[in-house]
Write a protein that holds these residues in place. Sequence first.
Motif, PDB file in Angstrom:
ATOM      1  N   THR A 148      -1.705  29.689 -29.891  1.00 48.84           N
ATOM      2  CA  THR A 148      -2.541  28.538 -30.130  1.00 48.84           C
ATOM      3  C   THR A 148      -3.059  28.473 -31.489  1.00 48.84           C
ATOM      4  O   THR A 148      -3.295  29.362 -32.328  1.00 48.84           O
ATOM      5  CB  THR A 148      -3.876  29.007 -29.119  1.00 48.84           C
ATOM      6  N   ASN A 153       0.264  23.522 -30.701  1.00 45.35           N
ATOM      7  CA  ASN A 153       0.543  25.098 -30.400  1.00 45.35           C
ATOM      8  C   ASN A 153       2.191  25.277 -30.129  1.00 45.35           C
ATOM      9  O   ASN A 153       3.104  24.167 -30.235  1.00 45.35           O
ATOM     10  CB  ASN A 153      -0.225  25.438 -28.867  1.00 45.35           C
ATOM     11  N   VAL A 175      -0.583  20.612 -27.080  1.00 53.98           N
ATOM     12  CA  VAL A 175      -1.869  20.176 -27.004  1.00 53.98           C
ATOM     13  C   VAL A 175      -2.300  19.349 -28.183  1.00 53.98           C
ATOM     14  O   VAL A 175      -2.656  18.255 -28.297  1.00 53.98           O
ATOM     15  CB  VAL A 175      -2.887  21.414 -26.726  1.00 53.98           C
ATOM     16  N   SER A 179      -7.065  24.907 -30.116  1.00 53.40           N
ATOM     17  CA  SER A 179      -6.900  25.531 -29.067  1.00 53.40           C
ATOM     18  C   SER A 179      -7.238  27.023 -29.316  1.00 53.40           C
ATOM     19  O   SER A 179      -7.071  27.379 -30.461  1.00 53.40           O
ATOM     20  CB  SER A 179      -5.568  25.463 -28.522  1.00 53.40           C
ATOM     21  N   VAL A 197      -4.888  26.673 -21.219  1.00 56.51           N
ATOM     22  CA  VAL A 197      -5.405  26.744 -22.652  1.00 56.51           C
ATOM     23  C   VAL A 197      -6.726  26.347 -22.868  1.00 56.51           C
ATOM     24  O   VAL A 197      -7.069  25.276 -22.438  1.00 56.51           O
ATOM     25  CB  VAL A 197      -4.168  26.010 -23.473  1.00 56.51           C
ATOM     26  N   GLY A 199     -10.024  24.899 -24.977  1.00 59.95           N
ATOM     27  CA  GLY A 199     -10.297  24.136 -26.262  1.00 59.95           C
ATOM     28  C   GLY A 199     -11.658  24.425 -26.647  1.00 59.95           C
ATOM     29  O   GLY A 199     -12.363  24.624 -26.055  1.00 59.95           O
ATOM     30  N   ASP A 240     -10.147  21.610 -21.953  1.00 62.08           N
ATOM     31  CA  ASP A 240      -9.290  22.512 -21.741  1.00 62.08           C
ATOM     32  C   ASP A 240      -8.086  22.101 -21.084  1.00 62.08           C
ATOM     33  O   ASP A 240      -8.257  20.696 -20.561  1.00 62.08           O
ATOM     34  CB  ASP A 240     -10.110  23.640 -20.826  1.00 62.08           C
TER      35      ASP A 240
END
Length: 604
Positions: A148, A153, A175, A179, A197, A199, A240
Amino acid sequence: MKQAQDGMANAGPHKAEFDSEHRPITAGGFVKSGPIVFQDVAAAAGLTSWHHTAGTPAKRLILEAKGPGVCLVDYDNDGWLDIYLVNGSTYKALDGKEAPPQAALFHNNHDGTFTNVTKTAGVTNDRWGYGCAVGDYDNDDWPDIYVTNNGNNRLYRNNHDGTFTDVAEKAGVTVGTWSTGATFGDYDGDGRLDLFVDGYAKIDLANPPISGTKGFGYASCLFRGVQVMCGPRGLPGEHDHLFHNNGDGTFTDVSKKLGVDDPGGFYGLASLFVDVNGDGKPDLLVANDTSPNYLYMNKGDGTFEDQSYLSGYALNKDGREIANMGIAAGDYENNGHLSIVNTSFGDDYVVLFQNDGTGSFTDVSYQAGLAQASIPFVKFADGFLDYDNDGWLDLLIVNGHVYPEVDQHPEWGTSYAERPLLYHNLKNGKFDVVPAVEGTGLAVVSVGRGAAFGDIFNDGKIDVVINNMDGVPVLLRNVNPDRHKWVELKLEGGPKSPRDAVGATVYLQAGGIRQRGDVLSGGSYLSNNDLRVHFGLGDGTDAGTAEIHWPSGAKETIKLPAVDRIYTVTEGNGITGALCDGKPCADPKGQSPDPIKPATTMSH
């Protein structure tokens, strides 16, 4: 307008504690003699040739204060854990004015030393990195690594030859925002690992949120009356993401559809797919900084139900959100229930959410003896580990402040670099702090962040590798003098389970107690522990009987033939390999010299 940050999440400052040499208790309080549990062997192991860097030492932006994580991953399938350390970046590197700091993959040489193979392996991740998670997303028997970043990512697919290829873009999992934590888990039971993942927050580097400037609405950000970095409060939160594995190397973002996208924009840090109600389906925990936690209960039909508040996991016992950082899951009571520990900011206590077995949680931190000692520390990574192999899970917490300014105010009784905390399980629902003997691993003072737990030396003792802010790693080798027995299981899933068996649960009946261990991806703080399941056996010489609940729903019962072995168990085939003293046993089934034929039964 002032933005007070005191306590980060509503807890007030506590009375400063100092030791006899007038050091803050967070960087002191050592004893001359006592049990020596860990030694820092990072330098001897060759890990200190690598250094983490994030922004500048002043930490004017919160971007510089979070991370870094660390992952334990046997990337070359040689039976020994290798170490992946995430690095940050600098503003000059982002502007192309200097070479970016790089992550490190250290190969385990099987002799207590490691070799940096990052460049050859192709996992330098020259972006601003935060965390990592390990999972075999393509079911090819080789572990892959998700990293991340602030920005895109990476998904490093294992090429089976010591190298990796970043396939994040092709897979659809970049993303592109900030992250933090990540976790793999098969939420819909199709035998393939999905990916969640976290955020954290939105940061505009063109208009940075610095105290007293336009970027933060000219507000002052204060900690105990002193100007510090701003956030997370006052910053817009990031969403997220849950990515469903399509089975063809790509993923589909299903977070909005399934209601797990964090519409409130909370500040996500750690996350973990883990079965908290014992129905064999992975639920989803999200630890949010200065905002309520999430618990999404898996309904078993490919959807989730938000039970954050109903379960008691959203808030602490005072009905207050805390600055949640790390997540540890473990059956510390040996009753089959996975309880959860969330770490928190200074002036607040670490929270032990005791699970009644249904996924209903009670904050028992004070009753369990965890709360009081933890209050002065800023607590990040955490993990349950049976450090003395007595069959009961202990707890280690890794600490480090976020405001370097605290060192200019010794009267506050806190420090930027802090020592870890180890709690010993008293077997009655309570824990006791293990004293930090000077010159040993528990007395190492560092700006701790991520930590990963595992049997790094294949000697049946759980070690801890810590990734530190703007420093070199710490490798806490477990040198506890006990001669207790142990057993470990490396699980390999069958055709209807993920190949790395993430999501499997093992119950070991041995020595009159029934322990539980789970194969989990992610957790701690932005990190990934050993995927092998470890059990201490005390003085017992019977390795016991393992009942394995595979992700496919199958159950397999295996009589383990001998202690002090690392067994490989393949779904439906029982024991398929064993390591003795880190090498393949003379008998591939890991039998003792006087073998008992291992009995295996399967059921669905």
